[in-house]
Design an enzyme around this catalytic site. Structure first.
Site, PDB file in Angstrom:
ATOM      1  N   VAL A 101       0.803  -1.226   0.000  1.00  0.00           N
ATOM      2  CA  VAL A 101       0.000   0.000   0.000  1.00  0.00           C
ATOM      3  C   VAL A 101       0.834   1.275   0.000  1.00  0.00           C
ATOM      4  O   VAL A 101       0.303   2.357  -0.247  1.00  0.00           O
ATOM      5  CB  VAL A 101      -0.962   0.053   1.207  1.00  0.00           C
ATOM      6  N   TYR A 102       2.125   1.195   0.281  1.00  0.00           N
ATOM      7  CA  TYR A 102       2.921   2.413   0.342  1.00  0.00           C
ATOM      8  C   TYR A 102       3.020   3.051  -1.041  1.00  0.00           C
ATOM      9  O   TYR A 102       3.533   2.436  -1.981  1.00  0.00           O
ATOM     10  CB  TYR A 102       4.326   2.127   0.870  1.00  0.00           C
ATOM     11  N   SER A 103       2.510   4.273  -1.142  1.00  0.00           N
ATOM     12  CA  SER A 103       2.506   5.011  -2.409  1.00  0.00           C
ATOM     13  C   SER A 103       1.941   4.153  -3.544  1.00  0.00           C
ATOM     14  O   SER A 103       2.469   4.130  -4.659  1.00  0.00           O
ATOM     15  CB  SER A 103       3.917   5.504  -2.757  1.00  0.00           C
TER      16      SER A 103
END
Length: 323
Positions: free
Chosen positions: A60-62
């Protein structure tokens, strides 16, 4: 660099893990403060040159671009077998009822997506990012076991949850002969010590390595209380993790750091590392000094009086960091 075992496994990791949440395409997701690939590259090089071999990201990061940058950069600098890459699954990655969570469908879809973005055939540590209240833990565990048996992950880990949930997961794995979690990525630092009540003792008892996220409390423990950063100005989640009554602890960190002639980050990290359950705190870096301070903390030993001083103003907190 003196390497340590990840919990009771034989996997050797550096006692500092580089957190890669700070690296990603700023236009993707909601992290306007993240660094793109060219800006991120020096931090991977600095980490590798210092002996750090442990790198943590999440799908989910960036919106997946953190995994892309992490994989592309690391694998251009080091042989795959020399680095330990960890990623996570749980959060929403696409619209629709199956676009998030820890169902068998989600896990088997997202591991392949993560491997594609990372540019590797396997991850060393595949972690559930949070507890999924809508999926039976047995379904999640069997899917993770199949991921391991398929060779797509070497080990599995968990992140922020209640200790009773983690206990249920471990014992369910044992009962069914499935792969156990070997690590717990939990929120733990001088401003939030609720994990000392149950989670950390359970990890010690079960041979699970704690790899705390935000050991510097989103940077709160590295600067005067009133001082803001580009990230703290827009980080709504970070505002939910600290409270006004934490200020005296920050003041103490700064005071001890001044007397020692070191950066406050070194004091705060040295305290986290003094807990026997902690294996490798996850440290983000957007300035070279961030990694320099983290590495220096490995050689810093706090005396009993300093530890007592750092701990005396702590007040019990409501549970934060997960639901």
């Amino acid at each position: 660099m003196d390497y340590v075992n990840l919990g009771s496994t034989g996997l050797k990791v550096s006692p500092i893990c580089l957190g890669c949440m700070s690296y990603g395409v700023p236009e993707k997701g909601n992290q306007a403060w993240s660094l793109g690939k060219e800006e991120a590259e020096p931090f991977f090089r600095q980490a590798l040159d210092a002996g750090i071999n442990f790198f943590d990201t999440a799908n989910v990061y960036s919106a997946g671009s953190s995994e892309e940058i992490t994989g592309q950069t690391l694998l251009s600098m080091a042989p795959r077998e020399d680095v330990v890459i960890a990623t996570k699954v749980h959060g929403r990655m696409r619209p629709g009822p199956n676009g998030q969570g820890l169902s068998r469908k989600s896990i088997l879809t997202e591991i392949d997506n993560s491997l594609r973005r990372l540019g590797t055939d396997y991850v060393d540590l595949y972690q559930i990012h949070r507890w999924d209240y809508h999926t039976p833990i047995e379904e999640t565990l069997e899917a993770l076991h199949d991921v391991v048996k398929a060779g797509k992950a070497r080990y599995i880990g968990a992140s922020s949850m209640y200790a009773w949930q983690f206990a249920q997961a471990q014992y369910s794995a044992d009962l069914n002969g499935w792969t156990r979690f070997v690590s717990m990525q939990n929120y733990y630092n001088l401003l939030y010590r609720e994990e000392e009540r149950e989670m950390l003792p359970f990890c010690l008892d079960q041979g699970v390595g704690s790899i705390p996220w935000s050991p510097l409390a989103r940077g709160r423990l590295t600067r005067p209380w009133e001082q803001q950063t580009k990230r703290s100005e827009v980080d709504q989640f970070g505002r939910e993790l600290s409270f006004e009554n934490d200020r005296p602890i920050v003041d103490t960190v700064i005071d001890i750091a001044s007397r020692r002639g070191v950066a406050p980050a070194q004091i705060a990290l040295a305290w986290v590392l003094s807990n026997p359950a902690v294996v490798s705190p996850i440290v983000g870096a957007t300035k070279a000094q961030h990694l320099t301070d983290a590495i220096a903390a490995l050689d810093l030993r706090l005396d009993d009086a300093e530890i007592a001083s750092l701990e005396k103003d702590y007040q019990p907190h409501r549970v934060v960091g997960f639901q």
